[in-house]
Design a protein around this motif. Structure first.
Motif, PDB file in Angstrom:
ATOM      1  N   LEU A 195       1.375   8.539  11.566  1.00  0.00           N
ATOM      2  CA  LEU A 195       1.880   9.903  11.460  1.00  0.00           C
ATOM      3  C   LEU A 195       2.001  10.323   9.998  1.00  0.00           C
ATOM      4  O   LEU A 195       1.569  11.416   9.615  1.00  0.00           O
ATOM      5  CB  LEU A 195       3.231  10.021  12.178  1.00  0.00           C
ATOM      6  CG  LEU A 195       3.967  11.349  12.040  1.00  0.00           C
ATOM      7  CD1 LEU A 195       3.121  12.515  12.526  1.00  0.00           C
ATOM      8  CD2 LEU A 195       5.297  11.279  12.794  1.00  0.00           C
ATOM      9  N   ASP A 196       2.575   9.454   9.166  1.00  0.00           N
ATOM     10  CA  ASP A 196       2.697   9.755   7.737  1.00  0.00           C
ATOM     11  C   ASP A 196       1.322   9.963   7.102  1.00  0.00           C
ATOM     12  O   ASP A 196       1.129  10.874   6.293  1.00  0.00           O
ATOM     13  CB  ASP A 196       3.425   8.619   7.007  1.00  0.00           C
ATOM     14  CG  ASP A 196       4.895   8.519   7.381  1.00  0.00           C
ATOM     15  OD1 ASP A 196       5.442   9.486   7.951  1.00  0.00           O
ATOM     16  OD2 ASP A 196       5.487   7.451   7.104  1.00  0.00           O
ATOM     17  N   ALA A 197       0.379   9.115   7.483  1.00  0.00           N
ATOM     18  CA  ALA A 197      -0.977   9.236   6.939  1.00  0.00           C
ATOM     19  C   ALA A 197      -1.634  10.523   7.418  1.00  0.00           C
ATOM     20  O   ALA A 197      -2.326  11.195   6.644  1.00  0.00           O
ATOM     21  CB  ALA A 197      -1.819   8.024   7.340  1.00  0.00           C
ATOM     22  N   GLY A 198      -1.422  10.885   8.682  1.00  0.00           N
ATOM     23  CA  GLY A 198      -1.960  12.136   9.197  1.00  0.00           C
ATOM     24  C   GLY A 198      -1.395  13.331   8.447  1.00  0.00           C
ATOM     25  O   GLY A 198      -2.123  14.269   8.107  1.00  0.00           O
ATOM     26  N   LEU A 225       0.831  -1.206   0.000  1.00  0.00           N
ATOM     27  CA  LEU A 225       0.000   0.000   0.000  1.00  0.00           C
ATOM     28  C   LEU A 225       0.867   1.258   0.000  1.00  0.00           C
ATOM     29  O   LEU A 225       0.546   2.241  -0.687  1.00  0.00           O
ATOM     30  CB  LEU A 225      -0.944   0.010   1.202  1.00  0.00           C
ATOM     31  CG  LEU A 225      -2.157  -0.906   1.090  1.00  0.00           C
ATOM     32  CD1 LEU A 225      -2.788  -1.118   2.461  1.00  0.00           C
ATOM     33  CD2 LEU A 225      -3.169  -0.338   0.112  1.00  0.00           C
ATOM     34  N   GLU A 226       1.958   1.245   0.751  1.00  0.00           N
ATOM     35  CA  GLU A 226       2.868   2.397   0.737  1.00  0.00           C
ATOM     36  C   GLU A 226       3.458   2.603  -0.655  1.00  0.00           C
ATOM     37  O   GLU A 226       3.584   3.742  -1.106  1.00  0.00           O
ATOM     38  CB  GLU A 226       3.993   2.201   1.748  1.00  0.00           C
ATOM     39  CG  GLU A 226       3.642   2.611   3.141  1.00  0.00           C
ATOM     40  CD  GLU A 226       4.844   2.642   4.059  1.00  0.00           C
ATOM     41  OE1 GLU A 226       4.870   3.530   4.916  1.00  0.00           O
ATOM     42  OE2 GLU A 226       5.739   1.784   3.938  1.00  0.00           O
ATOM     43  N   ALA A 278      -3.092   5.634   4.994  1.00  0.00           N
ATOM     44  CA  ALA A 278      -3.938   5.408   6.179  1.00  0.00           C
ATOM     45  C   ALA A 278      -4.329   3.943   6.290  1.00  0.00           C
ATOM     46  O   ALA A 278      -4.306   3.361   7.387  1.00  0.00           O
ATOM     47  CB  ALA A 278      -5.182   6.298   6.110  1.00  0.00           C
ATOM     48  N   THR A 279      -4.661   3.317   5.166  1.00  0.00           N
ATOM     49  CA  THR A 279      -5.000   1.898   5.185  1.00  0.00           C
ATOM     50  C   THR A 279      -3.770   1.067   5.541  1.00  0.00           C
ATOM     51  O   THR A 279      -3.867   0.093   6.296  1.00  0.00           O
ATOM     52  CB  THR A 279      -5.584   1.457   3.833  1.00  0.00           C
ATOM     53  OG1 THR A 279      -6.723   2.272   3.540  1.00  0.00           O
ATOM     54  CG2 THR A 279      -6.014  -0.001   3.852  1.00  0.00           C
ATOM     55  N   ALA A 280      -2.618   1.458   5.021  1.00  0.00           N
ATOM     56  CA  ALA A 280      -1.373   0.760   5.364  1.00  0.00           C
ATOM     57  C   ALA A 280      -1.144   0.796   6.874  1.00  0.00           C
ATOM     58  O   ALA A 280      -0.735  -0.212   7.470  1.00  0.00           O
ATOM     59  CB  ALA A 280      -0.190   1.381   4.626  1.00  0.00           C
ATOM     60  N   ARG A 310       3.247   5.825  -5.850  1.00  0.00           N
ATOM     61  CA  ARG A 310       2.901   5.963  -7.271  1.00  0.00           C
ATOM     62  C   ARG A 310       1.750   6.946  -7.450  1.00  0.00           C
ATOM     63  O   ARG A 310       1.752   7.762  -8.368  1.00  0.00           O
ATOM     64  CB  ARG A 310       2.554   4.598  -7.866  1.00  0.00           C
ATOM     65  CG  ARG A 310       3.771   3.730  -8.138  1.00  0.00           C
ATOM     66  CD  ARG A 310       3.420   2.472  -8.918  1.00  0.00           C
ATOM     67  NE  ARG A 310       2.647   1.512  -8.155  1.00  0.00           N
ATOM     68  CZ  ARG A 310       3.178   0.582  -7.368  1.00  0.00           C
ATOM     69  NH1 ARG A 310       4.478   0.489  -7.225  1.00  0.00           N
ATOM     70  NH2 ARG A 310       2.387  -0.270  -6.724  1.00  0.00           N
ATOM     71  N   ALA A 311       0.756   6.885  -6.563  1.00  0.00           N
ATOM     72  CA  ALA A 311      -0.375   7.817  -6.654  1.00  0.00           C
ATOM     73  C   ALA A 311       0.093   9.249  -6.449  1.00  0.00           C
ATOM     74  O   ALA A 311      -0.333  10.163  -7.169  1.00  0.00           O
ATOM     75  CB  ALA A 311      -1.444   7.452  -5.618  1.00  0.00           C
TER      76      ALA A 311
END
Length: 178
Positions: free
Chosen positions: A138-141, A100-101, A121-123, A106-107
């Protein structure tokens, strides 16, 4: 078909075969006016697709996503395969979280900040190791805040704080929250 919005007939037929679903099910749905089988499978209306997906049990949805992941070529469409693997997961899975990361990267490279934030966030939710889960939260936030999803960012920052963060990461949480 409701579990895969792309509507790629080849992938859907291979997944249906894996699940023991015959062609007669698709032709019956087409005869009832629920789907069209012209250049892929298309639902008559998005609400029909949503109703079909939501009436399936969680176990049925996971089984279908697993079959779709199994028949999606990882070299040709790794992000779609990863998305299906994530939706099939019932427990934390580092391999899926890492994939997922990669999909998020890529996204992001294609300008899909919101999509990248959702993937990270899913990761985070699928990460089994507490420190790595906190870092991914934290990265997702950070990504959700950059995408303008401030409520979701705060929820992810709270999840990050629940984990074992280093001092620098704690400072980043405070900075993002501010």
């Amino acid at each position: 078909a409701a579990a895969d919005p792309v509507g790629d007939l080849l992938v859907l037929w291979r997944a249906a075969e894996r699940l023991g679903i015959g062609l007669d099910a698709a032709t019956a749905a087409e005869s009832a006016g629920l789907i069209e089988l012209q250049h892929g499978i298309r639902f008559r209306h998005p609400l029909v697709r949503s109703a079909v997906y939501r009436t399936a049990t969680p176990r049925e949805r996971r089984t279908v996503h697993e079959a779709l992941a199994d028949v999606t070529d990882p070299a040709h469409d790794p992000d779609r395969r990863t998305w299906h693997l994530a939706l099939a997961a019932v427990a934390p899975d580092e391999e899926v979280a890492s994939a997922l990361e990669e999909s998020a990267a890529r996204a992001l490279a294609l300008g899909g900040l919101g999509a990248a934030a959702s993937l990270v966030a899913t990761a985070a939710t699928l990460t089994p190791e507490p420190l790595r889960r906190a870092q991914r939260s934290l990265d997702a936030g950070r990504a959700k805040a950059a995408a303008g999803s401030f409520g979701e960012a705060l929820t992810l920052l709270a999840a990050a704080e629940d984990g074992p963060l280093e001092e620098a990461d704690k400072a980043n949480v405070d900075l993002l929250r501010a």
